[in-house]
Design an enzyme around this catalytic site. Structure first.
Site: not given
Length: 342
Positions: A11, A14, A84-85, A161, A189
Site C-alpha cells: 500500500g 505502508a 492495511a485496509s 474506517k 493522503v
C-alpha cells in the site's frame, strides 16, 4: 533497533512507513496477501531510495479476512503498524466488502500482537472516522470528534474506517492486556507515488492532470503528504505520550478541488495544460451522479465547509508536516515522472 511489523506492505502509506523504518535502522517485516507481490514492493522501495537497507525487510503472507499468518507475522516484533485496509477507487457492491475486512482485520492484528507480546500497535484510521455524519460546526474538527456511523449517506469506506477504529478501542478496553494502542487519522493522503499502486486520493490529481474530469465540483477536504503520515506513525510508535491517543494528520487548512486545480495550473505550466479550472455547478454533479455511483458518493459533501486541526500531533509528538502545496506538487511531479498521466 527492534523488529517492526507493517501490515499491507504494497500500500501507499505502508510503503513509505517501510522506507522510513529501514532508514532509521529497524528490521522490518511486512504482510502481503500473496507473496508474489513481494517483487512489486521491493520495486517501490527501490524507487523510494531504500538501496541495500531493503535487505532488512522480510515478507509474510497474511490476509485481513483469515487468521492464517498473523501469529507468525507478529512473533518477535516490538511494534506493529497496522496500515492495511481496503480503499477501492470504485464503489463496492455491498458495504460489508469494506467493513468486514477493515473491522475483523484490525481485531486479528490486535489479537496476534497481544498474544505475541508486542508493546504497541499503531492503527491507521482516517479522518473518515472523525468528521462525517455530524452537524456543521464552525470550529475545526479534532480527535474528540467521532463520525456517526449510523448517519444516512455515508460511504462504505467512511463507515468501515469508523467501525474498525471503534472496534479497536473496544478490544483494547476489554482484552488488550499489556498491549498499547495509538491511532493515526489522516485526511486525504497525497505525496510522492512510488509505483502504479497508489492511494485512491491520488486519483484526483491524476485525473485533473489528464483532463478526464470536466471541471471542479464544490468539494473541500484536507490533505497531507504521505511522508508526513509515515513520520507520524513512527512518532506514535515510540513516544510514550502517544499511548492511548488518536492523532489527526492534516497538513493545514482544507482546500477545495478548484484551489488544487488552480495550484497545479500555476506551478506546472504547460504540463498542467489539461487541468480544468471551471467550477462545476452542483446540479451538473447531481446529474452525473445518476449514472456514476462514484460521483454519487460525494453528493452529501457538496458545498460543505469543513476544517480540522493538527495541533495535538504538533504539541504531543513534535510533528511538523509539509505544506498543502508541497504535498500536491510532490504528487503531480511523481505521477508525471513515472508516466502515470495518460
Amino acid at each position: 533497533m527492534g523488529t517492526v511489523l507493517v501490515t499491507g506492505g504494497s500500500g501507499f502509506i505502508a510503503s513509505h512507513c517501510i522506507l522510513q523504518l529501514l532508514a532509521a535502522g529497524h528490521q522490518v517485516r511486512t504482510t502481503v496477501r500473496n507473496l508474489r507481490r513481494a517483487g512489486e514492493v521491493r520495486a517501490m522501495l527501490k524507487q523510494g531510495g531504500a538501496g541495500e537497507a531493503s535487505n532488512r525487510l522480510a515478507f509474510i503472507a497474511a490476509d485481513l479476512q483469515a487468521d492464517a499468518g498473523w501469529p507468525e507475522a507478529a512473533a518477535g516484533c516490538d511494534q506493529v503498524l497496522h496500515v492495511a485496509s481496503p480503499f477501492p477507487v470504485g464503489v463496492p457492491r455491498h458495504e460489508d466488502e469494506l467493513i468486514v475486512p477493515a473491522r475483523d482485520g484490525a481485531l486479528r492484528v490486535l489479537r496476534a500482537a497481544r498474544d505475541a507480546g508486542v508493546r504497541r500497535v499503531v492503527l491507521t484510521s482516517s479522518y473518515a472516522a472523525i468528521g462525517y455524519g455530524l452537524p456543521a460546526q464552525a470550529a475545526p474538527f479534532d480527535e474528540t470528534n467521532w463520525t456517526d456511523a449510523t448517519a444516512a449517506g455515508l460511504s462504505a469506506y467512511t463507515r468501515s474506517k469508523t467501525l474498525a477504529e471503534r472496534a479497536a478501542w473496544d478490544f483494547m478496553a476489554r482484552e488488550g492486556g499489556a498491549l498499547e494502542l495509538a491511532v493515526v487519522n489522516p485526511v486525504a493522503v497525497f505525496g510522492p507515488v512510488l509505483g502504479p499502486d497508489y492511494a485512491a486520493s491520488i486519483v484526483l490529481v491524476q485525473r485533473l492532470l489528464a483532463g478526464t474530469v470536466p471541471g471542479c465540483p464544490r468539494l473541500q477536504f484536507g490533505l497531507v503528504d504521505v511522508r508526513d503520515v509515515a513520520d507520524l506513525h513512527l512518532r506514535a510508535m515510540t513516544d510514550p505520550a502517544a499511548k492511548g491517543e488518536r492523532f489527526l494528520a492534516s497538513a493545514g487548512d482544507f482546500l477545495s478541488v478548484l484551489e488544487i486545480a488552480t495550484l497545479l495550473k500555476r506551478q506546472l505550466g504547460a504540463r498542467a495544460r489539461r487541468v480544468p479550472t471551471w467550477q462545476l455547478p452542483d446540479w451538473l454533479v447531481r446529474l452525473a451522479a445518476i449514472a456514476d455511483p462514484t460521483v454519487r458518493q460525494v453528493l452529501p459533501e457538496l458545498g460543505k465547509v469543513k476544517n480540522a486541526t493538527n495541533a495535538k500531533a504538533r504539541r504531543l509528538l513534535g510533528w511538523s508536516p509539509r505544506s498543502n502545496e508541497d504535498a500536491i506538487l510532490a504528487t503531480a511531479e511523481s505521477l508525471l515522472a513515472l508516466g502515470l498521466v495518460k
